[in-house]
Design a protein around this motif. Structure first.
Motif: not given
Length: 190
Positions: A56, A59-60, A79-80, A83, A85, A121, A146-148
């Motif tokens: 994570c 990706v962030l 932070e998420p 994720y 993708v 998200g 991208v889905l957080a």
């Protein structure tokens, strides 16, 4: 019911730390997207799940949240925790714009299901080219969105536009306001 889910399905950019999204929830959400209509029924979308804290964080570093807001998001410590993708598989269909609607349909279905499961998200369209390398994606899988994801830890309020201005903003209490046009303003009468 769907209207209420849509009202709660906002772009959240701050998440409760330590509240992980179960893999089963992610798979269930993707399974809902899997059965959606698809252009020419070619179904070229594939999904890369990211669930470990280390991945994570990587990706962030490849994405940018809310370019219109003058603050760094997500806030440190919010932070998420997962994720998804969404990738286009070019071995199944060419990577052409007509398939982007499939990405939008599937992303919204996933986000609505996340809300239904008590999560939320943010859809992120700005990811660096390093994302593919970071996730070790083969060349035929092209990241599209991208889905957080995580447990939302912020307040988002829908509001009316002020003088037609639909730019979203945060106030001094860090409440996120999202202006939405009125129904009468978006209907085209013949």
């Amino acid at each position: 019911m769907i209207h209420e889910l849509a009202e709660r399905c906002r772009s959240y950019r701050a998440f409760a730390s330590g509240v992980c999204v179960p893999r089963e929830t992610l798979l269930s959400c993707i399974d809902t997207a899997r059965i959606a209509s698809a252009t020419r029924n070619l179904q070229p979308l594939k999904y890369r799940l990211v669930t470990t804290a280390e991945e994570c964080a990587r990706v962030l570093a490849c994405v940018r949240f809310a370019a219109s807001l003058p603050v760094k998001l997500p806030p440190v410590g919010h932070e998420p925790t997962a994720y998804i993708v969404i990738c286009h598989d070019t071995s199944l269909a060419p990577d052409v714009p007509m398939y982007l609607k499939d990405v939008g349909i599937c992303a919204e279905l996933i986000m609505l299901r996340m809300v239904e499961e008590g999560f939320g998200g943010c859809m992120i369209g700005s990811a660096s080219e390093a994302l593919s390398r970071t996730l070790s994606l083969p060349a035929h899988l092209v990241p599209k969105l991208v889905l957080a994801l995580g447990k939302p830890d912020e307040t988002v309020v829908l509001t009316e536009p002020h003088d037609g201005d639909v730019d979203y903003f945060r106030d001094e209490n860090n409440v996120h306001y999202v202006p939405k046009r009125a129904l009468d303003d978006i209907i085209i009468d013949a």
